[in-house]
Design a protein around this motif. Structure first.
Motif, PDB file in Angstrom:
ATOM      1  N   UNK A  14      -9.103  -8.808  -7.014  1.00 15.09           N
ATOM      2  CA  UNK A  14      -7.903 -10.074  -6.853  1.00 15.09           C
ATOM      3  C   UNK A  14      -6.888  -9.651  -7.991  1.00 15.09           C
ATOM      4  N   UNK A  15      -7.234  -9.253  -9.141  1.00 14.48           N
ATOM      5  CA  UNK A  15      -6.587  -9.201 -10.527  1.00 14.48           C
ATOM      6  C   UNK A  15      -5.682  -7.930 -10.141  1.00 14.48           C
ATOM      7  N   UNK A  16      -6.178  -6.730  -9.536  1.00 11.00           N
ATOM      8  CA  UNK A  16      -5.504  -5.846  -9.148  1.00 11.00           C
ATOM      9  C   UNK A  16      -4.268  -5.704  -8.339  1.00 11.00           C
ATOM     10  N   UNK A  17      -4.561  -6.741  -7.338  1.00 15.97           N
ATOM     11  CA  UNK A  17      -3.707  -7.145  -6.144  1.00 15.97           C
ATOM     12  C   UNK A  17      -2.672  -7.870  -6.839  1.00 15.97           C
ATOM     13  N   UNK A  18      -2.926  -8.845  -7.679  1.00 19.76           N
ATOM     14  CA  UNK A  18      -1.873  -9.620  -8.433  1.00 19.76           C
ATOM     15  C   UNK A  18      -0.880  -9.021  -9.152  1.00 19.76           C
ATOM     16  N   UNK A  19      -1.464  -7.904  -9.732  1.00 16.86           N
ATOM     17  CA  UNK A  19      -0.593  -7.087 -10.667  1.00 16.86           C
ATOM     18  C   UNK A  19       0.477  -6.233  -9.876  1.00 16.86           C
ATOM     19  N   UNK A  20      -0.272  -5.846  -8.563  1.00 14.87           N
ATOM     20  CA  UNK A  20       0.652  -5.075  -7.774  1.00 14.87           C
ATOM     21  C   UNK A  20       1.734  -6.016  -7.071  1.00 14.87           C
ATOM     22  N   UNK A 231      -1.554 -12.649   0.953  1.00 15.37           N
ATOM     23  CA  UNK A 231      -2.104 -11.535   1.849  1.00 15.37           C
ATOM     24  C   UNK A 231      -3.309 -11.035   1.132  1.00 15.37           C
ATOM     25  N   UNK A 232      -3.147 -10.785  -0.155  1.00 13.33           N
ATOM     26  CA  UNK A 232      -4.248 -10.190  -0.938  1.00 13.33           C
ATOM     27  C   UNK A 232      -5.354 -11.115  -1.231  1.00 13.33           C
ATOM     28  N   UNK A 233      -5.083 -12.406  -1.462  1.00 11.26           N
ATOM     29  CA  UNK A 233      -6.059 -13.447  -1.707  1.00 11.26           C
ATOM     30  C   UNK A 233      -6.948 -13.622  -0.248  1.00 11.26           C
ATOM     31  N   UNK A 234      -6.051 -13.773   0.999  1.00 12.96           N
ATOM     32  CA  UNK A 234      -6.660 -14.081   2.036  1.00 12.96           C
ATOM     33  C   UNK A 234      -7.409 -12.729   2.556  1.00 12.96           C
ATOM     34  N   UNK A 235      -6.882 -11.576   2.466  1.00 14.67           N
ATOM     35  CA  UNK A 235      -7.301 -10.484   3.001  1.00 14.67           C
ATOM     36  C   UNK A 235      -8.765 -10.173   2.371  1.00 14.67           C
ATOM     37  N   UNK A 236      -8.649 -10.395   0.794  1.00 14.80           N
ATOM     38  CA  UNK A 236     -10.412 -10.173   0.337  1.00 14.80           C
ATOM     39  C   UNK A 236     -11.122 -11.092   0.615  1.00 14.80           C
ATOM     40  N   UNK A 237     -10.812 -12.344   1.023  1.00 18.09           N
ATOM     41  CA  UNK A 237     -11.482 -13.347   1.328  1.00 18.09           C
ATOM     42  C   UNK A 237     -12.159 -12.940   2.697  1.00 18.09           C
ATOM     43  N   UNK A 238     -11.264 -12.881   3.631  1.00 16.49           N
ATOM     44  CA  UNK A 238     -11.457 -12.335   5.106  1.00 16.49           C
ATOM     45  C   UNK A 238     -12.803 -10.971   5.178  1.00 16.49           C
ATOM     46  N   UNK A 239     -12.396 -10.140   4.238  1.00 19.91           N
ATOM     47  CA  UNK A 239     -13.177  -9.140   4.410  1.00 19.91           C
ATOM     48  C   UNK A 239     -14.707  -9.447   3.878  1.00 19.91           C
TER      49      UNK A 239
END
Lengths: 274, 234
Positions: A14-20, A231-239
Motif C-alpha cells: 500500500x505504501x508503494x502504491x501511495x508513492x506511485x 484503486x490501489x487500496x481497493x485492489x489490494x483489499x479485493x485480491x
C-alpha cells in the motif's frame, strides 16, 4: 477494511502504491495534454531490456539501476527522434519500442527460469516489495516532484502553445527532454512493483478518467492521484480477500489496473453530459 | 526609440528563404501592417522577429539586439485557430502564461502576477470569462485571450499574426480599441493581415510582401491599386 494492511507485506504494498500515486497523478496530466500515451508506452517497453540486463548482472538489486540507465537513454533518444515535429514520429517510436522489447525477450530467454522471470518483469511483484524498494521509490518520487514543481509552468505553456512558448524564450527541445525524463523516472520507480506493461496504465488511465470531469490541470493531477490511491487500496483489499477467503489467485497489480479502468468507464457518461 | 530595424533581410526555415529583401524600421508607438496573399511570408517575417524563423541574410535588429535577445521585449500573438480547443486550461490560466517568463523557474506565482493577468483579461473585455475553459470560447474571444496573454507580459512591441481571422465584429472592435490604446502609450505594433480595408484602418505604415518586399511606407501609397496588382500578380 484496515486489518489486511497490518500484515507487513500488505502495508508495504500500500505504501508503494501511495508513492506511485503521488507521482503518476501529476506526471499523467502532462502525458495526457501532450498526447504522449504512445511515447510512454514505448518508454515502458524500452526499459524492459535494461531491467533484464540489470537483473542478469546484479540480481534483483540490479533491476533498479538497469531500468534507470535504459529509461534515461530512451528519454534522450525519443526526444531526438520526435524533435521539431508537432506530431510524434509514430513509426520511429514503434521501431524503437519493438526493437528494445525484443532485445529484452532474447536476453531473458537465455535463462532457465525464463517464464517466471518474464512474468515478474512484465507484471511486477507488488506484494514482495521490500522496505529498501520503498525507500528507493520515495527518493525517486522526491526527485520527480521536484523536477515537476520547477518545470510545470513551462511544460504546461509548451503543451498548450509550443510556438508562443518558444517565442517567449523557452527551449522546446529541452522541455521535451525534461518531460520524457520525468516519464522515464516514473516508469523506473514503478517497474518492480507493477511491471513494465502495467505502469503505463497508472500514467494514462487516471488522467484520462479525471479529464472526463474537470478542465483544470491542478485538479486533474489531484484527482488522478486520488483515483490511484483509491484503486490501489481497493485492489489490494479485493485480491487479499479473494485469495484468503475464496482461494482465488488474483494478481494485485492487475486488479488495481482493472479498477482504474472501471473508474474510467463509470466516469465516461459524466464526460458525455458535460 | 527604434523597435525594429531590418536591413536587406532574408527570412526562412532550414536555410531556404521564404521572404527576401526586407527593409523596415518601426519606431515606438507606430502601427505596421504586413499585407500580402497567403504564403507570401507574412507569418515567417513575424516569427523571425522573435527568433522562430531564421534570418538568412542582412541585418535584423530588435530593440538594437539580435532577435533571440530582443524577443524578451516582444509579445507574440499567434492565430487562435491553431491551438487545441480540447486542452484542459481556463482563459485565466492562458493569460497567466504571459507572466511565466517574468516569474522565472523557481519563484511561485504571486498575487501581483494574478492581478496583472486579471487586468489584461479585463482590458480585452473578458474579465468575467477567466474561469471558463479556453476551448469553449468563440473564435473572437479566444483571439482576445491570446492578446491578453501577450499584454500580461507588458511588451514594448506587439506582434500579431492574422489577429482578425475568424473573428466576429464585437471581438474585432475590442481588439482594435486595445491596439489603439497600446500604441498611444508607446508600444510598437506589427500585424499581418490579408484584409486590405482593415490594414488601411489600423496601420499608419504598411509593408506589402509576396516572396519579397514589394513596397513599404504610408498605407495610402503601399496599398494603391497599381502596387497591389503588381505584387499579387502570379
Amino acid at each position: 477494511m484496515i486489518e489486511p494492511f497490518t500484515v507487513p507485506f500488505m502495508g508495504r504494498a500500500l505504501a508503494e502504491i501511495a508513492l506511485l500515486a503521488l507521482i503518476c497523478g501529476p506526471v499523467g496530466v502532462f502525458v495526457l495534454v501532450r498526447r504522449l500515451s504512445f511515447v510512454s508506452d514505448a518508454l515502458t517497453h524500452t526499459v524492459f531490456p535494461g531491467v533484464v540486463v540489470g537483473f542478469l548482472a546484479g540480481g534483483a538489486d540490479g533491476i533498479f539501476l538497469g531500468a534507470l540507465v535504459a529509461g534515461l537513454l530512451t528519454a534522450v533518444v525519443l526526444t531526438v527522434l520526435t524533435r521539431g515535429g508537432a506530431v510524434t514520429d509514430d513509426a520511429s517510436t514503434a521501431v524503437l519500442l519493438t526493437a528494445m522489447f525484443s532485445l529484452g525477450v532474447v536476453l531473458v530467454s537465455r535463462r532457465s527460469s525464463y517464464t517466471s522471470d518474464l512474468t515478474t518483469f512484465l507484471f511486477g511483484r507488488l506484494l514482495t516489495v521490500t522496505t529498501q524498494q520503498i525507500a528507493e521509490t520515495a527518493a525517486l518520487a522526491a526527485v520527480i516532484l521536484g523536477l515537476l514543481a520547477v518545470g510545470a509552468r513551462a511544460l504546461l505553456f509548451r503543451a498548450f502553445d509550443p510556438v508562443a512558448a518558444a517565442a517567449a524564450g523557452y527551449r522546446t527541445f529541452w522541455l521535451d527532454l525534461w518531460l520524457n525524463v520525468l516519464v522515464a523516472l516514473v516508469v523506473v520507480a514503478a517497474v518492480r512493483a507493477v511491471g513494465t506493461i502495467l505502469v503505463v496504465a497508472l500514467l494514462i488511465v487516471p488522467a484520462a478518467a479525471a479529464r472526463l470531469v474537470t478542465d483544470r490541470p491542478a485538479v486533474l493531477a489531484l484527482l488522478g492521484t486520488g483515483l490511484i490511491l483509491a484503486a490501489g487500496y481497493a485492489g489490494l483489499l479485493i485480491s487479499w480477500h479473494a485469495s484468503i477467503g475464496y482461494g482465488i489467485a488474483l494478481t494485485s497489480a492487475s486488479t488495481v489496473v482493472l479498477l482504474l479502468v472501471a473508474a474510467y468507464l463509470v466516469l465516461l457518461p459524466a464526460g458525455r453530459l458535460r | 526609440m527604434t523597435a525594429l530595424r531590418y536591413t536587406g533581410v532574408s527570412v526562412g526555415y532550414q536555410g531556404s528563404p521564404v521572404l527576401t529583401g526586407v527593409n523596415l524600421a518601426l519606431r515606438a508607438g507606430r502601427r505596421l501592417a504586413l499585407v500580402g496573399p497567403n504564403g507570401a511570408g507574412k507569418s515567417t517575417l513575424i516569427r523571425s522577429v522573435v527568433g522562430l524563423a531564421e534570418v538568412l541574410g542582412g541585418t535584423a535588429q530588435v530593440f538594437g539586439r539580435s532577435p533571440e535577445r530582443g524577443r524578451e521585449l516582444c509579445g507574440y500573438v499567434p492565430q487562435a485557430g491553431d491551438l487545441d480547443a480540447d486542452f484542459p486550461v481556463t482563459a485565466g490560466q492562458v493569460v497567466l502564461m504571459g507572466r511565466y517568463r517574468r516569474i522565472g523557474w523557481f519563484r511561485p506565482t504571486r498575487a501581483a502576477d494574478r492581478r496583472a493577468a486579471r487586468d489584461a483579461l479585463d482590458r480585452v473585455g473578458l474579465a468575467d470569462h477567466a474561469g471558463r475553459r479556453y476551448g469553449v470560447l468563440s473564435g473572437g474571444q479566444r483571439q482576445r485571450v491570446l492578446l491578453a496573454r501577450a499584454l500580461a507580459a507588458e511588451p514594448r512591441m506587439l506582434l500579431l499574426d492574422e489577429p482578425f481571422n475568424g473573428v466576429d465584429a464585437v471581438s474585432q472592435e475590442a481588439i482594435l480599441a486595445v491596439l489603439r490604446d497600446l500604441t498611444a502609450a508607446g508600444t510598437a505594433l506589427m500585424l499581418s493581415t490579408h484584409d486590405l480595408r482593415l490594414a488601411r484602418e489600423v496601420a499608419d505604415e504598411a509593408c506589402l510582401v509576396n516572396g519579397r518586399q514589394w513596397a513599404a511606407g504610408p498605407p495610402s501609397e503601399v496599398l494603391s491599386d497599381a502596387t497591389l496588382r503588381e505584387a499579387y500578380a502570379p
